[in-house]
Design a protein around this motif. Structure first.
Motif, mmCIF file in Angstrom:
data_model
loop_
_atom_site.group_PDB
_atom_site.id
_atom_site.type_symbol
_atom_site.label_atom_id
_atom_site.label_comp_id
_atom_site.label_asym_id
_atom_site.label_seq_id
_atom_site.Cartn_x
_atom_site.Cartn_y
_atom_site.Cartn_z
ATOM 1 N N GLU A 1 0.361 -8.881 4.394
ATOM 2 C CA GLU A 1 0.841 -7.844 3.493
ATOM 3 C C GLU A 1 0.494 -6.502 4.139
ATOM 4 N N SER B 1 -1.315 -3.434 2.190
ATOM 5 C CA SER B 1 -2.742 -3.528 1.855
ATOM 6 C C SER B 1 -3.610 -3.963 3.031
ATOM 7 N N CYS C 1 5.127 -8.185 -2.625
ATOM 8 C CA CYS C 1 3.673 -8.241 -2.524
ATOM 9 C C CYS C 1 3.273 -9.680 -2.246
#
Length: 171
Positions: free
Chosen positions: A16, A19, A57
């Motif tokens: 991801e 993040s 996400c």
């Protein structure tokens, strides 16, 4: 998925970028299995519809694999939907559990869900990403038999996804 995990467990499976979080196949399998057990614990049965309303996400990926592992059908809800569109999908697909981001861009998803929840009779539970409810759902203690018992009821031809397009001409 399991054969890939067995063959390449230490290889990177999911990144991801926003993040910086990363999962190897073994870590992804661990987290998917925990979420799958949590969904079973929440009463999600084979064929039940689980909605996901969020931007891209890692939790989206976890939810897709977890629902497939338990024979639930993931209903992808367009992140740009407004309240009336959300209401339509929740009702038409008969979503029983909705996993959603708290917000996205200028949309307050939590408030929009509250606005339409009473008009969606099949919707039993809403779990917002990053909430204590999500953490509890995704961290269910291991039950080694739950997934195996459910897997024994599944068939390779079982549906695992309802995909709504982003068309603008009508429902």
């Amino acid at each position: 998925f399991e054969s890939t995990v067995a063959a390449h467990g230490d290889r990177e499976a999911l990144v991801e970028v926003a993040s910086g979080r990363r999962w190897t196949y073994a870590e992804l399998d661990r987290d998917v299995n925990a979420l799958a057990r949590g969904l079973i614990g929440a009463g999600i049965a084979k064929g039940d519809r689980v909605g996901i309303w969020a931007p891209n996400c890692a939790e989206w990926t976890l939810t897709q694999y977890a629902t497939a592992k338990i024979g639930a059908i993931l209903v992808n809800i367009n992140p740009a939907y407004r309240s009336h569109e959300l209401s339509f999908v929740l009702n038409q697909a008969e979503v029983s559990l909705l996993v959603a981001a708290k917000s996205f861009k200028s949309s307050d998803y939590a408030a929009m869900i509250d606005e339409v929840r009473g008009a969606a009779p099949a919707l039993r539970e809403v779990v917002l990403l990053g909430s204590p409810e999500w953490d509890a759902l995704a961290a269910t203690p291991p039950d080694p038999d739950a997934l195996a018992e459910r897997a024994a009821t599944l068939d390779r031809d079982d549906p695992i996804n309802i995909q709504y397009t982003s068309g603008t001409t009508g429902f």
